[in-house]
Enzyme design. Structure first.
Site, mmCIF file in Angstrom:
data_model
loop_
_atom_site.group_PDB
_atom_site.id
_atom_site.type_symbol
_atom_site.label_atom_id
_atom_site.label_comp_id
_atom_site.label_asym_id
_atom_site.label_seq_id
_atom_site.Cartn_x
_atom_site.Cartn_y
_atom_site.Cartn_z
ATOM 1 N N LYS A 184 0.893 -1.157 0.000
ATOM 2 C CA LYS A 184 0.000 0.000 0.000
ATOM 3 C C LYS A 184 0.937 1.214 0.000
ATOM 4 O O LYS A 184 1.611 1.496 1.000
ATOM 5 C CB LYS A 184 -0.876 -0.035 1.259
ATOM 6 C CG LYS A 184 -2.032 0.946 1.249
ATOM 7 C CD LYS A 184 -1.674 2.224 1.929
ATOM 8 C CE LYS A 184 -2.879 3.138 2.075
ATOM 9 N NZ LYS A 184 -2.466 4.526 2.224
ATOM 10 N N GLY A 241 4.960 3.950 10.806
ATOM 11 C CA GLY A 241 4.200 5.194 10.788
ATOM 12 C C GLY A 241 3.734 5.549 12.183
ATOM 13 O O GLY A 241 4.406 5.261 13.178
ATOM 14 N N GLY A 245 -2.099 4.880 13.418
ATOM 15 C CA GLY A 245 -2.231 4.021 12.235
ATOM 16 C C GLY A 245 -1.877 2.574 12.550
ATOM 17 O O GLY A 245 -2.609 1.652 12.208
ATOM 18 N N GLY A 246 -0.738 2.380 13.223
ATOM 19 C CA GLY A 246 -0.293 1.020 13.546
ATOM 20 C C GLY A 246 -1.302 0.307 14.421
ATOM 21 O O GLY A 246 -1.603 -0.880 14.227
ATOM 22 N N GLU A 265 6.030 -0.644 13.317
ATOM 23 C CA GLU A 265 7.021 0.156 14.030
ATOM 24 C C GLU A 265 6.410 1.539 14.142
ATOM 25 O O GLU A 265 6.103 2.163 13.119
ATOM 26 C CB GLU A 265 8.315 0.146 13.209
ATOM 27 C CG GLU A 265 9.486 0.680 13.965
ATOM 28 C CD GLU A 265 10.068 1.857 13.262
ATOM 29 O OE1 GLU A 265 9.781 2.975 13.702
ATOM 30 O OE2 GLU A 265 10.775 1.668 12.263
ATOM 31 N N CYS A 302 12.498 7.824 13.245
ATOM 32 C CA CYS A 302 11.884 7.122 14.378
ATOM 33 C C CYS A 302 12.832 7.025 15.560
ATOM 34 O O CYS A 302 12.406 6.768 16.674
ATOM 35 C CB CYS A 302 11.408 5.745 13.948
ATOM 36 S SG CYS A 302 12.565 4.928 12.873
ATOM 37 N N GLU A 395 5.126 10.708 21.450
ATOM 38 C CA GLU A 395 6.138 11.098 20.463
ATOM 39 C C GLU A 395 5.834 12.475 19.861
ATOM 40 O O GLU A 395 4.679 12.767 19.528
ATOM 41 C CB GLU A 395 6.171 10.053 19.332
ATOM 42 C CG GLU A 395 7.219 10.333 18.278
ATOM 43 C CD GLU A 395 7.172 9.331 17.107
ATOM 44 O OE1 GLU A 395 8.224 8.852 16.713
ATOM 45 O OE2 GLU A 395 6.062 9.043 16.605
HETATM 46 P P1 NAP Z 1 0.547 7.445 9.174
HETATM 47 O O1 NAP Z 1 -0.502 8.472 9.318
HETATM 48 O O2 NAP Z 1 0.648 6.450 10.258
HETATM 49 O O3 NAP Z 1 0.312 6.706 7.788
HETATM 50 C C1 NAP Z 1 1.088 5.605 7.375
HETATM 51 C C2 NAP Z 1 0.237 4.686 6.499
HETATM 52 O O4 NAP Z 1 -0.770 4.078 7.317
HETATM 53 C C3 NAP Z 1 -0.493 5.409 5.404
HETATM 54 O O5 NAP Z 1 -0.515 4.603 4.267
HETATM 55 C C4 NAP Z 1 -1.876 5.594 5.964
HETATM 56 O O6 NAP Z 1 -2.837 5.576 4.956
HETATM 57 C C5 NAP Z 1 -2.069 4.365 6.827
HETATM 58 N N1 NAP Z 1 -2.951 4.678 7.963
HETATM 59 C C6 NAP Z 1 -2.770 5.651 8.871
HETATM 60 N N2 NAP Z 1 -3.777 5.642 9.776
HETATM 61 C C7 NAP Z 1 -4.602 4.648 9.414
HETATM 62 C C8 NAP Z 1 -5.812 4.143 9.935
HETATM 63 N N3 NAP Z 1 -6.377 4.661 11.032
HETATM 64 N N4 NAP Z 1 -6.376 3.120 9.318
HETATM 65 C C9 NAP Z 1 -5.824 2.590 8.227
HETATM 66 N N5 NAP Z 1 -4.671 3.019 7.671
HETATM 67 C C10 NAP Z 1 -4.073 4.035 8.252
HETATM 68 O O7 NAP Z 1 1.976 8.072 9.012
HETATM 69 P P2 NAP Z 1 2.482 9.364 8.227
HETATM 70 O O8 NAP Z 1 1.505 9.863 7.242
HETATM 71 O O9 NAP Z 1 3.764 8.980 7.702
HETATM 72 O O10 NAP Z 1 2.736 10.434 9.341
HETATM 73 C C11 NAP Z 1 1.821 10.773 10.345
HETATM 74 C C12 NAP Z 1 2.475 10.633 11.695
HETATM 75 O O11 NAP Z 1 3.048 9.323 11.799
HETATM 76 C C13 NAP Z 1 3.643 11.541 11.972
HETATM 77 O O12 NAP Z 1 3.242 12.801 12.404
HETATM 78 C C14 NAP Z 1 4.400 10.773 13.016
HETATM 79 O O13 NAP Z 1 3.859 11.035 14.282
HETATM 80 C C15 NAP Z 1 4.169 9.345 12.660
HETATM 81 N N6 NAP Z 1 5.305 8.678 11.985
HETATM 82 C C16 NAP Z 1 6.145 7.960 12.734
HETATM 83 C C17 NAP Z 1 7.201 7.310 12.129
HETATM 84 C C18 NAP Z 1 8.147 6.490 12.922
HETATM 85 O O14 NAP Z 1 9.072 5.961 12.336
HETATM 86 N N7 NAP Z 1 7.955 6.353 14.211
HETATM 87 C C19 NAP Z 1 7.401 7.403 10.757
HETATM 88 C C20 NAP Z 1 6.507 8.153 9.999
HETATM 89 C C21 NAP Z 1 5.462 8.768 10.639
HETATM 90 P P3 NAP Z 1 -3.629 6.903 4.537
HETATM 91 O O15 NAP Z 1 -2.672 8.040 4.625
HETATM 92 O O16 NAP Z 1 -4.038 6.557 3.174
HETATM 93 O O17 NAP Z 1 -4.730 7.009 5.526
#
Ligand code: NAP
Length: 532
Positions: A184, A241, A245-246, A265, A302, A395
């Site tokens: 995805k 992410g 989301g996780g 992660e 991360c 975080e």
């Molecule tokens: P994200 O919002 O977690 O999205 C990552 C993937 O997961 C995307 O493809 C997203 O799809 C999907 N997703 C997210 N929430 C979901 C849900 N409730 N149900 C189903 N699928 C879901 O990450 P991001 O866009 O990269 O960044 C947002 C936040 O994530 C950042 O502000 C940060 O806090 C965190 N992040 C952490 C790390 C780390 O390594 N710890 C890395 C990147 C980001 P869609 O966008 O299509 O919904």
């Protein structure tokens, strides 16, 4: 090279609906052509049906065949040349130099897993030969090894558009294990995803593999992401992410009639503990190193350190002052996408409003909203405030950290024991410091997956001994790593063959050991063939 804006299902460009989304250049807000089709549930089904059909063939490929496939993917990615880097830069705001390094890491990971396959011992072959004369009961012939799980769904990460996305570490390790992959793509960098997916498709075709071994589905809707996890043919999930989301994916996986493993992660604060001798000897040096670790890549790693603990006194004050001016000197940088910037601003506001927490420093320059910039920030507080404010353990993804002053070593240890699960924990200390720090180190060992001494957590080596994981909420399964060769273990499960004839066994478990694998035979590690 042009972009068609379609997903790839088993090598074929597909767009099933009429809804579309776009990538945006975070530096300018400019919409980037073309429009990308939103995947729908029928696409999810088609990709997973193809993956399942491909699995029947792919699971029987030799380690050498899969190694050749991974090496070919690496070549095809390099052949995409500068346009790939330019598009990835436009979609992520990351500078070209960083992306050159990331492409090197992506290609390096693919080649490293090829080496793992050619060496072969990863499959953990174990043989207990039959003991027919044993009393009171004979022992059967038992032979066990790791075999691939089946189709895996991988979620591309926004912060590594190459190394943790379409052909990144999760995909490379899953393909190495023999699992077809449905990716995805992250909706922030769909053009980068499309080109890399094309490279994987070409490699599969060149290696004579079934096209269903890999699919890329593009889309920006949570319900489509959940449909991928819930599809009955998906057998495991890889994700990098947000915690939100996780957690959503984990819950979706657990609510299936057949729950499946989710290797997510998510969020880590990567605490740093500065012990008195280290502060006395090198407070300026630590402040300079910490500045780089907090602000490199606009804090979007991360492993960025988000909490820094030390014991109050003149040396801590000298460090705090040095760090304050270091943060002031760092210019705001463009974040990966607007959503991440909004999240950063909200987390920063929450921290600033936390009772007992004071702003220590901010960049001398203001962040430009139009360029999706984040302003580097630092706060200070006491250990007592940290104990009473659980939100300080959330975080802050971006260039920010919190300095926390403790009154003595006992309070540092208490803080360590109250931490939630972390990817890393770091200690700066002299040999004398460490002699007194046993309980602190033991507390950190319980919460973190990687312990670092006199260094900084950012910069994760891709190698056999690396562990990039940790107790929840750092990941959903602390026993596994997302980085390094051990990442392959996530996508395989042990199968034991009892009393099978030689010809019906996988080659890795046969008496002759033709590949010279390291195996555990009757409890002892050996590369010898059986019967020698
Ligand atoms: P994200 O919002 O977690 O999205 C990552 C993937 O997961 C995307 O493809 C997203 O799809 C999907 N997703 C997210 N929430 C979901 C849900 N409730 N149900 C189903 N699928 C879901 O990450 P991001 O866009 O990269 O960044 C947002 C936040 O994530 C950042 O502000 C940060 O806090 C965190 N992040 C952490 C790390 C780390 O390594 N710890 C890395 C990147 C980001 P869609 O966008 O299509 O919904």
């Amino acid at each position: 090279m042009s972009l068609h804006g379609k997903s790839f299902i088993a090598g074929v460009p597909v767009v099933s609906g009429t809804d579309t989304f776009y990538a945006f250049d975070p530096r300018t807000g400019e919409k980037l052509e073309p429009a990308f089709g939103e995947s729908r549930s029928e696409d999810v089904n088609a990709a997973l049906q193809s993956a399942e059909a491909a699995f029947e063939v792919f699971r029987k490929t030799s380690a050498t065949e899969r190694a050749t496939f991974l090496e070919r993917i690496a070549e095809e990615i390099l052949a995409l040349g500068d346009p790939l880097l330019q598009r990835a830069s436009a979609e992520s705001g990351l500078p070209q130099d960083r992306l050159i390094g990331e492409r090197g890491r992506t290609v390096g990971q693919l080649r490293l897993f090829a080496e793992v396959l050619r060496e072969g011992s990863w499959c953990d072959a174990r043989i207990d030969v039959a003991l027919p004369e044993r009393t009171p009961l004979p022992r059967p012939d038992l032979r066990r090894m790791l075999l691939p799980l089946g189709p895996v769904t991988v979620f591309g990460a926004s912060n590594f558009p190459l190394a943790f996305s379409v052909a990144g570490g999760d995909t490379a390790s899953a393909l190495a294990a023999g699992c077809p992959v449905v990716v995805k793509g992250h909706p922030a960098h769909p053009g980068t995803s499309e080109w890399v997916a094309g490279a994987v498709n070409r490699a599969a075709a060149a290696c004579g593999l079934p096209a269903g071994v890999f699919s890329l589905l593009q889309g920006s809707r949570p319900e489509f992401a959940i449909a991928l996890v819930k599809h009955p043919l998906t057998q495991a999930v890889g994700f990098t992410g947000s915690h939100r989301g996780g957690r959503a994916l984990l819950e979706a996986a657990n609510s299936r009639p057949q729950p499946i493993p989710v290797f997510a992660e998510m969020s880590s604060l990567n605490p740093i503990f500065l012990l008195p001798g280290a502060l006395r000897q090198k407070s300026q040096e630590i402040a300079a190193g910490l500045k780089v670790s907090v602000t490199a890549g606009v804090g979007q790693f991360c492993t960025k350190p988000g909490l820094v603990f030390g014991i109050g006194g003149p040396d801590w004050d000298a460090f705090t002052e040095a760090f304050q001016s270091a943060i002031r000197s760092v210019a705001p940088g463009t974040m990966l996408h607007r959503g991440i910037r909004e999240q950063y601003c909200q987390s920063a506001a929450r921290t600033s409003q936390t009772p007992g927490v004071a702003l220590l420093a901010q960049s001398d320059s203001e962040a430009e909203e139009t360029s999706t910039q984040a302003r580097p920030l630092a706060w200070k507080t006491s250990a007592q405030t940290f104990f009473g404010q659980p939100t300080l353990q959330e975080e802050i993804f971006g260039p920010a950290t919190v300095l926390i002053e403790a009154c003595d070593l006992g309070e540092l240890r208490l803080a360590a024991s109250k931490l939630s699960g972390q990817l890393t924990a770091t200690v700066h200390g002299t040999p004398e410091d460490l002699a007194d720090a046993g309980p602190l180190l033991e507390a950190l060992e319980r919460v973190a997956g990687r312990l670092i001494l006199n260094g900084f957590p950012t910069g994760v080596e891709v190698s056999p001994a690396m562990h990039h994981g940790g107790p929840y909420p750092a990941t959903t399964d602390s026993r596994f790593t997302a980085v390094g060769t051990a990442a392959i273990q996530r996508w395989a499960r042990p199968v034991c063959f009892q009393n099978f004839p030689e010809t019906a066994l996988p080659v890795e478990l046969r008496n002759g050991n033709p590949a010279g694998l390291m195996r555990t035979v009757n409890g002892k590690l050996t590369r010898d063939a059986l019967g020698q």
